[in-house]
Design a protein around this motif. Structure first.
Motif, PDB file in Angstrom:
ATOM      1  N   ARG A 139       0.846  -1.194   0.000  1.00 39.47           N
ATOM      2  CA  ARG A 139       0.000   0.000   0.000  1.00 39.47           C
ATOM      3  C   ARG A 139       0.880   1.241   0.000  1.00 39.47           C
ATOM      4  N   TYR A 140       0.344   2.278  -0.607  1.00 39.58           N
ATOM      5  CA  TYR A 140       1.039   3.564  -0.618  1.00 39.58           C
ATOM      6  C   TYR A 140       0.461   4.437   0.488  1.00 39.58           C
ATOM      7  N   ARG A 141       1.338   5.083   1.224  1.00 42.54           N
ATOM      8  CA  ARG A 141       0.913   5.921   2.346  1.00 42.54           C
ATOM      9  C   ARG A 141       1.325   7.365   2.053  1.00 42.54           C
ATOM     10  N   MET A 142       0.341   8.267   2.050  1.00 42.47           N
ATOM     11  CA  MET A 142       0.604   9.687   1.843  1.00 42.47           C
ATOM     12  C   MET A 142       0.451  10.417   3.177  1.00 42.47           C
ATOM     13  N   PHE A 143       1.553  10.940   3.686  1.00 39.65           N
ATOM     14  CA  PHE A 143       1.543  11.751   4.891  1.00 39.65           C
ATOM     15  C   PHE A 143       1.485  13.216   4.460  1.00 39.65           C
ATOM     16  N   TYR A 144       0.662  14.004   5.140  1.00 42.19           N
ATOM     17  CA  TYR A 144       0.531  15.402   4.746  1.00 42.19           C
ATOM     18  C   TYR A 144       0.128  16.245   5.946  1.00 42.19           C
ATOM     19  N   ALA A 145       0.294  17.556   5.816  1.00 39.36           N
ATOM     20  CA  ALA A 145      -0.037  18.487   6.891  1.00 39.36           C
ATOM     21  C   ALA A 145      -1.390  19.115   6.621  1.00 39.36           C
ATOM     22  N   ALA A 146      -2.211  19.211   7.663  1.00 44.32           N
ATOM     23  CA  ALA A 146      -3.539  19.803   7.524  1.00 44.32           C
ATOM     24  C   ALA A 146      -3.913  20.496   8.823  1.00 44.32           C
ATOM     25  N   ARG A 180       4.059  20.250  10.428  1.00 40.54           N
ATOM     26  CA  ARG A 180       3.827  20.234   8.986  1.00 40.54           C
ATOM     27  C   ARG A 180       5.066  19.711   8.282  1.00 40.54           C
ATOM     28  N   ASP A 181       4.964  19.551   6.971  1.00 44.61           N
ATOM     29  CA  ASP A 181       6.065  19.104   6.112  1.00 44.61           C
ATOM     30  C   ASP A 181       6.630  17.750   6.548  1.00 44.61           C
ATOM     31  N   PRO A 182       5.788  16.711   6.655  1.00 44.44           N
ATOM     32  CA  PRO A 182       6.297  15.412   7.092  1.00 44.44           C
ATOM     33  C   PRO A 182       7.117  14.728   6.001  1.00 44.44           C
ATOM     34  N   MET A 183       8.101  13.979   6.435  1.00 48.52           N
ATOM     35  CA  MET A 183       8.908  13.127   5.548  1.00 48.52           C
ATOM     36  C   MET A 183       9.197  11.840   6.303  1.00 48.52           C
ATOM     37  N   VAL A 184       8.996  10.676   5.680  1.00 49.49           N
ATOM     38  CA  VAL A 184       9.096   9.393   6.371  1.00 49.49           C
ATOM     39  C   VAL A 184      10.247   8.578   5.794  1.00 49.49           C
ATOM     40  N   LEU A 185      11.044   8.001   6.693  1.00 50.36           N
ATOM     41  CA  LEU A 185      12.228   7.222   6.310  1.00 50.36           C
ATOM     42  C   LEU A 185      12.305   5.977   7.183  1.00 50.36           C
ATOM     43  N   ARG A 186      12.736   4.869   6.583  1.00 47.93           N
ATOM     44  CA  ARG A 186      12.974   3.651   7.353  1.00 47.93           C
ATOM     45  C   ARG A 186      14.366   3.740   7.963  1.00 47.93           C
ATOM     46  N   VAL A 187      14.457   3.673   9.288  1.00 51.61           N
ATOM     47  CA  VAL A 187      15.734   3.713  10.000  1.00 51.61           C
ATOM     48  C   VAL A 187      15.796   2.484  10.896  1.00 51.61           C
ATOM     49  N   GLY A 188      16.663   1.545  10.559  1.00 52.57           N
ATOM     50  CA  GLY A 188      16.751   0.316  11.336  1.00 52.57           C
ATOM     51  C   GLY A 188      15.460  -0.469  11.243  1.00 52.57           C
ATOM     52  N   ASP A 189      14.893  -0.821  12.393  1.00 54.22           N
ATOM     53  CA  ASP A 189      13.674  -1.635  12.410  1.00 54.22           C
ATOM     54  C   ASP A 189      12.427  -0.794  12.628  1.00 54.22           C
ATOM     55  N   TRP A 191      10.022   2.949  11.434  1.00 51.15           N
ATOM     56  CA  TRP A 191       9.785   4.098  10.568  1.00 51.15           C
ATOM     57  C   TRP A 191       9.983   5.372  11.390  1.00 51.15           C
ATOM     58  N   VAL A 192      10.523   6.388  10.732  1.00 47.01           N
ATOM     59  CA  VAL A 192      10.741   7.675  11.393  1.00 47.01           C
ATOM     60  C   VAL A 192      10.107   8.760  10.541  1.00 47.01           C
ATOM     61  N   VAL A 193       9.319   9.622  11.168  1.00 42.71           N
ATOM     62  CA  VAL A 193       8.776  10.777  10.467  1.00 42.71           C
ATOM     63  C   VAL A 193       9.514  12.022  10.964  1.00 42.71           C
ATOM     64  N   TYR A 194      10.064  12.797  10.044  1.00 44.97           N
ATOM     65  CA  TYR A 194      10.660  14.096  10.346  1.00 44.97           C
ATOM     66  C   TYR A 194       9.658  15.170   9.919  1.00 44.97           C
ATOM     67  N   TYR A 195       9.549  16.230  10.706  1.00 47.31           N
ATOM     68  CA  TYR A 195       8.593  17.269  10.344  1.00 47.31           C
ATOM     69  C   TYR A 195       9.000  18.601  10.973  1.00 47.31           C
ATOM     70  N   THR A 196       8.480  19.685  10.423  1.00 42.27           N
ATOM     71  CA  THR A 196       8.726  21.032  10.922  1.00 42.27           C
ATOM     72  C   THR A 196       7.889  21.275  12.172  1.00 42.27           C
ATOM     73  N   GLU A 197       8.511  21.892  13.179  1.00 39.91           N
ATOM     74  CA  GLU A 197       7.791  22.110  14.439  1.00 39.91           C
ATOM     75  C   GLU A 197       8.430  23.276  15.190  1.00 39.91           C
ATOM     76  N   LEU A 198       7.822  23.647  16.303  1.00 42.08           N
ATOM     77  CA  LEU A 198       8.350  24.621  17.246  1.00 42.08           C
ATOM     78  C   LEU A 198       8.694  23.911  18.548  1.00 42.08           C
ATOM     79  N   SER A 199       9.751  24.407  19.237  1.00 42.80           N
ATOM     80  CA  SER A 199      10.148  23.767  20.495  1.00 42.80           C
ATOM     81  C   SER A 199       9.184  24.086  21.622  1.00 42.80           C
ATOM     82  N   GLY A 200       8.345  25.080  21.446  1.00 44.04           N
ATOM     83  CA  GLY A 200       7.375  25.481  22.449  1.00 44.04           C
ATOM     84  C   GLY A 200       6.890  26.876  22.128  1.00 44.04           C
TER      85      GLY A 200
END
Length: 676
Positions: A139-146, A180-189, A191-200
């Motif tokens: 299956r194809y998975r589309m991650f997106y910001a909304a 927002r701006d999610p990006m997903v990568l397989r790292v080891g065993d 999945w990791v999602v990287y995304y834009t955020e604020l520290s607080g």
């Protein structure tokens, strides 16, 4: 809640919980372990490959994703109607994902029906931003910001054919302050999602990450990268994209160095990146890196372009070198003739063109000037009027220079030594000696060298520790009392620093001092007829240009003030014959050139006006230089390498129409970008 624009997201997202600054154990820096033979990154020239415009409307693509399925590439991206020339569209109106496919990343691309349209009934969606597609389990998975009810959210839609998409029934995967701006990568065993955020609330812009085993349920957030700035109101951790190669991870983030700029950070640890791991720069917006067999490519898009661009991604054994701040460069020679230098479009050798008769507008043809040319050269002019040309050798091997003879001819090229990360900044001190400030490869530091005496062919030794790490080459201004003052952006664009001579021709302040202000690109500096220096700099993302002016000649500084709207970089500055400053600012994408001038030397500025040509794009901010009659010449380069010029009809007066400046194409370069 109403979505805020992607480029003017304020840090204080009221009412949301703070994002903890979590790590993944001890920091692993880019210098840890053996460095791979191709650790540094650059890109070749970009080629336009896909235009999403319709018969009735020009359209743009912004954040996008590419995935290869069954020997065909599929493209999904934010799509919208283009705004008027040089202006940004309303990002809140981005409610659809475009879909196209092609046999190769270079096309030809076929447009398909839109992949997804905003659905307010789905947990209050109000926009669709930054899709990223992966395949897992057939299956194809589309991650997106909304955005929508409850604040920023990362959502998921799935498909079996890349055409029909179904939203995850359970709702958003997670929410955040500005997720927002999610990006997903397989790292080891996992999945990791990287995304834009604020520290607080009121915190830093960060790249956050979460882990998952099933792509639906995600861990608490951690922080992969935190921007150095604590007061920027514009995000510069957009469009995070991570790739792995030879045991190293490379994080692409932007906009940095302007709206159309992306920095790359390298690390052994996929969960911890910092500015010490800076590995290169790509002159594009919303950059994605993809591999097709052994070939790597980067794609770019954005508000100010119509569609998607592709360039080869280059893995390099040495740091990329910065381009010069001007293209071309120009100054008066020993005979008082305006002389222009540029790079040849074919072999990138140095070319020269000389003004033969200022009154008649007569110029020589372009002629070869010889010498090594890794970037557009820098110019210095001695007290006797003789020019000195400083050139960067290809590959950043070293610096060379060539000096004009008193009779107007030229001595041969000579090696100049020193750090060679960019063509140097050059100025003349109060004693009449030229001083050179040269950046090291990778921006690790910069050094200073001074003529032994005014007009001498001999130079003092290099002072290697003059400046620490910098985010772009330094610039140098001359105070009214003759003291030199150097300005350099901090790594990552966190701010500008400056250092100055404590007496004309004398020692320098022992320390660098913060200058504050925007540092979205390298600044520029000029002195107007009132004797005061003005520093101009572009804000993060290119969202506006700002200036800071001395309160009194050679004295303190006023506060930063806005000067232009969206800008590709700091504006070109020139001084009229009557002492008024003139400024020329190019919009991102090069479609619009705007001009403003002071109403009086050191005074307020006029409202500004259009200065470019309709339907003509420029490759970079133009050069402005003054000839022996006191008239300003503006020289601009198109993406195809054509040179256009516009000249004042009289000193301090109005402007003649644009004309071609010779018929020989030169190499168009993007200010601040690496040498291609």
């Amino acid at each position: 809640m109403r979505p805020v624009g992607r480029r003017n997201l304020l840090r204080g997202a009221a009412g949301a919980a703070a994002l903890p600054l979590l790590g993944a154990g001890p920091a692993a820096r880019a210098s840890d372990g053996p460095v791979p033979s191709a650790r540094w990154i650059g890109s070749g020239p970009f080629t336009h490959v896909y235009d999403p415009s319709t018969a009735t409307s020009p359209r743009y693509l912004n954040d996008h994703t590419l995935i290869k399925a069954r020997d065909r590439w599929h493209l999904f991206g934010i799509v919208g109607n283009s705004a008027p020339r040089g202006e940004a569209p309303d990002s809140g109106a981005e409610v659809t994902f475009a879909h196209a496919s092609a046999p190769t990343v270079h096309g030809p691309w076929t447009t398909h029906a839109d992949a997804l349209t905003v659905d307010p009934a789905y947990h209050g969606e109000e926009h669709l931003w930054a899709p990223h597609v992966v395949e897992a389990g057939g299956r194809y998975r589309m991650f997106y910001a909304a955005g929508g009810q409850g604040g920023a959210a990362i959502n998921l839609a799935t498909s079996t054919d890349l055409s029909t998409w179904t939203r995850e029934p359970s709702g958003p995967l997670f929410r955040g302050l500005a997720a927002r701006d999610p990006m997903v990568l397989r790292v080891g065993d996992a999945w990791v999602v990287y995304y834009t955020e604020l520290s607080g609330p009121g915190g830093r812009h960060v790249v956050a990450y979460r882990r998952s085993g099933d792509l639906v349920h995600w861990s608490a957030p951690g922080t992969a990268f935190a921007d150095a700035s604590t007061d920027a109101t514009v995000s510069v951790t957009e469009s995070p994209y991570v790739v792995e190669r030879d045991g190293w991870y490379y994080l692409f983030i932007g906009p940095r160095g302007g709206y159309e700029g992306t920095d790359v950070l390298a690390s052994r640890d996929p969960f911890r990146f910092d500015l010490a791991g800076w590995a290169g720069h790509v002159p594009g917006h919303a950059v994605e890196a993809v591999a097709d067999g052994d070939a790597w490519y980067v794609t770019a898009a954005g508000w100010f372009r119509q569609g998607v661009y592709v360039a080869p991604l280059e893995w390099r054994a040495a740091p990329p070198t910065w381009q010069s701040p001007d293209d071309p460069v120009a100054a008066l020679d020993t005979g008082g003739r305006l002389t222009v230098f540029a790079l040849d479009a074919v072999d990138r050798s140095v070319l020269r063109r000389v003004q033969l008769d200022p009154a008649a507008g007569l110029w020589s043809e372009w002629e070869r000037f010889g010498g090594p040319a890794g970037a557009v050269p820098a110019l210095g002019r001695g007290t006797d009027g003789r020019l000195e040309v400083f050139s960067l050798a290809p590959g950043g091997v070293n610096l060379h220079h060539r000096v004009q003879r008193p009779d107007g001819g030229w001595f041969d090229w000579e090696e100049f030594g020193g750090p060679a990360g960019a063509a140097p900044a050059v100025a003349r001190d109060a004693a009449g000696r030229l001083e050179v400030f040269a950046l090291a490869p990778g921006g690790a530091s910069f050094a200073r060298r001074r003529q032994a005496a005014p007009g001498s062919l001999a130079w003092d030794p290099w002072e290697p520790g003059f400046g620490g790490a910098a985010g772009a080459p330094p610039v140098v201004g001359v105070n009214a009392d003759g003291r030199l003052e150097v300005f350099a952006p901090s790594p990552g664009g966190a701010g500008i620093r400056h250092r100055w001579q404590e007496a004309p021709g004398g020692a320098w302040t022992p320390e660098w001092h913060p200058f504050g202000g925007p540092a979205g690109s390298a600044p520029r500096v000029a002195r107007d007829g009132s004797g005061r220096l003005t520093v101009a700099a572009a804000g993060p993302s290119g969202l506006g240009t700002f200036i800071r002016r001395q309160t009194v000649p050679s004295g303190g500084w006023d506060a930063w003030q806005p000067l232009f709207g969206w800008s590709a970089g700091a504006p070109a500055l020139a001084v009229d014959a009557d002492g008024r400053l003139e400024a020329f600012s190019l919009s991102p994408g090069g479609a619009r050139l705007v001009h403003r001038r002071q109403l009086a030397p050191g005074g307020a500025w006029d409202p500004g006006r259009e200065f470019g040509e309709p339907d003509l794009r420029l490759a970079a901010t133009p050069t402005a230089a003054v000839d022996a009659t006191g008239r300003i010449h503006v020289l601009a380069v198109t993406p195809e390498g054509g040179v256009r010029t516009r000249v004042q009809a009289r000193p301090s007066g109005e402007w003649q129409p644009w004309t071609a400046f010779g018929d020989r194409p030169i190499a168009p370069v993007v200010t601040g970008a690496p040498v291609p």
